[in-house]
Design an enzyme around this catalytic site. Structure first.
Site, short mmCIF file in Angstrom:
data_model
loop_
_atom_site.label_atom_id
_atom_site.label_comp_id
_atom_site.label_asym_id
_atom_site.label_seq_id
_atom_site.Cartn_x
_atom_site.Cartn_y
_atom_site.Cartn_z
N ASP A 199 32.91 37.25 37.90
CA ASP A 199 34.18 37.87 38.27
C ASP A 199 34.83 37.13 39.44
O ASP A 199 34.14 36.49 40.24
CB ASP A 199 33.92 39.34 38.63
CG ASP A 199 35.20 40.16 38.63
OD1 ASP A 199 36.16 39.77 37.94
OD2 ASP A 199 35.23 41.19 39.32
N HIS A 210 40.23 30.54 35.53
CA HIS A 210 39.35 30.55 34.36
C HIS A 210 38.89 29.12 34.03
O HIS A 210 37.74 28.90 33.66
CB HIS A 210 40.06 31.18 33.16
CG HIS A 210 40.47 32.60 33.39
ND1 HIS A 210 39.66 33.51 34.01
CD2 HIS A 210 41.63 33.27 33.10
CE1 HIS A 210 40.29 34.68 34.10
NE2 HIS A 210 41.48 34.55 33.55
N LEU A 262 15.73 27.80 27.36
CA LEU A 262 16.56 28.87 27.93
C LEU A 262 17.29 29.57 26.80
O LEU A 262 17.83 28.93 25.90
CB LEU A 262 17.59 28.28 28.90
CG LEU A 262 18.57 29.27 29.54
CD1 LEU A 262 17.86 30.15 30.57
CD2 LEU A 262 19.73 28.53 30.22
C1 IPE Z 1 34.19 42.27 34.03
O1 IPE Z 1 35.20 41.87 34.89
C2 IPE Z 1 34.25 41.47 32.76
C3 IPE Z 1 33.94 40.06 32.92
C4 IPE Z 1 33.52 39.46 33.99
C5 IPE Z 1 34.10 39.28 31.72
P1 IPE Z 1 36.56 42.66 34.99
O2 IPE Z 1 37.39 41.96 36.01
O3 IPE Z 1 37.18 42.84 33.65
O4 IPE Z 1 36.08 44.10 35.50
P2 IPE Z 1 36.86 45.26 36.25
O5 IPE Z 1 38.11 45.53 35.48
O6 IPE Z 1 37.18 44.75 37.63
O7 IPE Z 1 35.89 46.39 36.29
C1 IPE Z 2 36.57 37.17 35.51
O1 IPE Z 2 37.53 36.97 36.46
C2 IPE Z 2 36.94 36.61 34.16
C3 IPE Z 2 37.23 37.64 33.16
C4 IPE Z 2 37.13 38.92 33.35
C5 IPE Z 2 37.67 37.19 31.86
P1 IPE Z 2 38.82 37.89 36.53
O2 IPE Z 2 39.87 37.32 35.63
O3 IPE Z 2 38.50 39.31 36.29
O4 IPE Z 2 39.25 37.66 38.03
P2 IPE Z 2 39.74 38.77 39.06
O5 IPE Z 2 38.69 39.82 39.11
O6 IPE Z 2 41.05 39.29 38.54
O7 IPE Z 2 39.88 38.01 40.35
MG MG Z 3 37.89 40.81 37.51
#
Ligand code: IPE
Ligand code: IPE
Ligand code: MG
Length: 246
Positions: free
Chosen positions: A19, A36, A130
């Site tokens: 995240d 990303h 792995l």
């Molecule tokens: C969780 O992250 C999903 C992934 C890392 C793929 P999110 O950014 O979607 O989660 P919330 O919305 O903060 O809980």
């Molecule tokens: C995790 O990073 C990737 C996915 C959930 C696909 P985020 O896109 O949720 O990044 P933040 O949390 O908004 O910074």
């Molecule tokens: Mg996120």
């Protein structure tokens, strides 16, 4: 033998909630999608580092079923990135003995991505170093519902359910998660591997996923190794109270 001894013999199952990509990019004046793109490099570093740290199974949360709520443009970029990286990384994964499985629903994914997943799974099927599980269109609660609907009458054992859960995710069953690592500062599971994390140790770091590297993973594993897991029992040998009475 204790459950923790069994775990360490087999190698760890580490689950990573990757995240913070969007915030990493926004903080630099870049579009979220740039986060990303950089996040994909962190995936490569993590997969490379995992076997040396005693990790046998690595589950990476790439796209949750709730992430469909995001703007179409961001979702499209993410899904294209997955397909591109699956194609480009497959030879390296196969050479390193990494077996890749994608968990989650496939029926809502674009055809080229499904084709890339199937090809990557086929080409890495012989890997033994792995077990890499990438969660795409994944929801633990949905997987639990699907698994429950697959149970045969009278199938009430946890092991049977775990097997059904594996089938419901489109992969073999995985061992319970030993350690959950979440980057990006949030402290929640966001519907990731809820059944498998029943006794997982939780590790949260403010580091954004695009910055996550080998040292960060090593620090998380070292922190895990310093913890005492009891699985509801008492840690007789190290428990000060019982040691004092011995
Ligand atoms: C969780 O992250 C999903 C992934 C890392 C793929 P999110 O950014 O979607 O989660 P919330 O919305 O903060 O809980
Ligand atoms: C995790 O990073 C990737 C996915 C959930 C696909 P985020 O896109 O949720 O990044 P933040 O949390 O908004 O910074
Ligand atoms: Mg996120």
């Amino acid at each position: 033998m204790t459950q923790s001894a069994l775990t360490s013999q087999a190698g760890l199952h580490v689950a990573v909630i990757m995240d913070g990509n969007g915030r990493w990019a926004t903080a630099r004046g870049l579009p979220r999608t740039a986060g990303h793109v950089r996040g994909a490099e962190a995936v490569r570093r993590t997969v490379e580092a995992a076997p040396d740290l005693g990790i046998r199974t690595l589950s990476l949360y790439a796209f949750s079923s709730d992430n469909w709520r995001r703007p179409t443009g961001e979702v499209r970029v993410l899904l294209r990135l997955f397909a591109r990286h699956l194609r480009s990384e497959t030879p390296t994964l196969a050479a390193r003995g990494v077996r890749l499985r994608v968990i989650g629903r496939r029926d809502r994914l674009p055809g080229p991505l499904v084709a890339a997943i199937e090809r990557a799974e086929r080409r890495t099927a012989g890997g033994r170093a792995l077990e890499l599980r990438i969660a795409i269109d994944y929801s633990a609660r949905d997987a639990i519902i699907r698994a429950a609907s697959r149970l045969a009458p009278g199938e009430t054992e946890r092991t049977a359910f775990a097997r059904r859960l594996g089938e419901a995710c489109g992969a073999d069953g995985a061992p319970d998660v030993d350690l959950v690592v979440r980057t990006g500062g949030e402290q929640r599971l966001s519907d990731f591997l809820l059944w498998e994390c029943a006794y997982a140790e939780l590790y949260f770091t403010p580091r954004a996923w695009p910055d996550f590297d080998r040292e960060d993973l090593a620090a998380a594993v070292a922190d895990f190794r310093g913890r005492t897991r009891r699985f509801g029992d008492i840690a007789a040998a190290t428990d000060a109270y019982s040691a004092g009475r011995a």
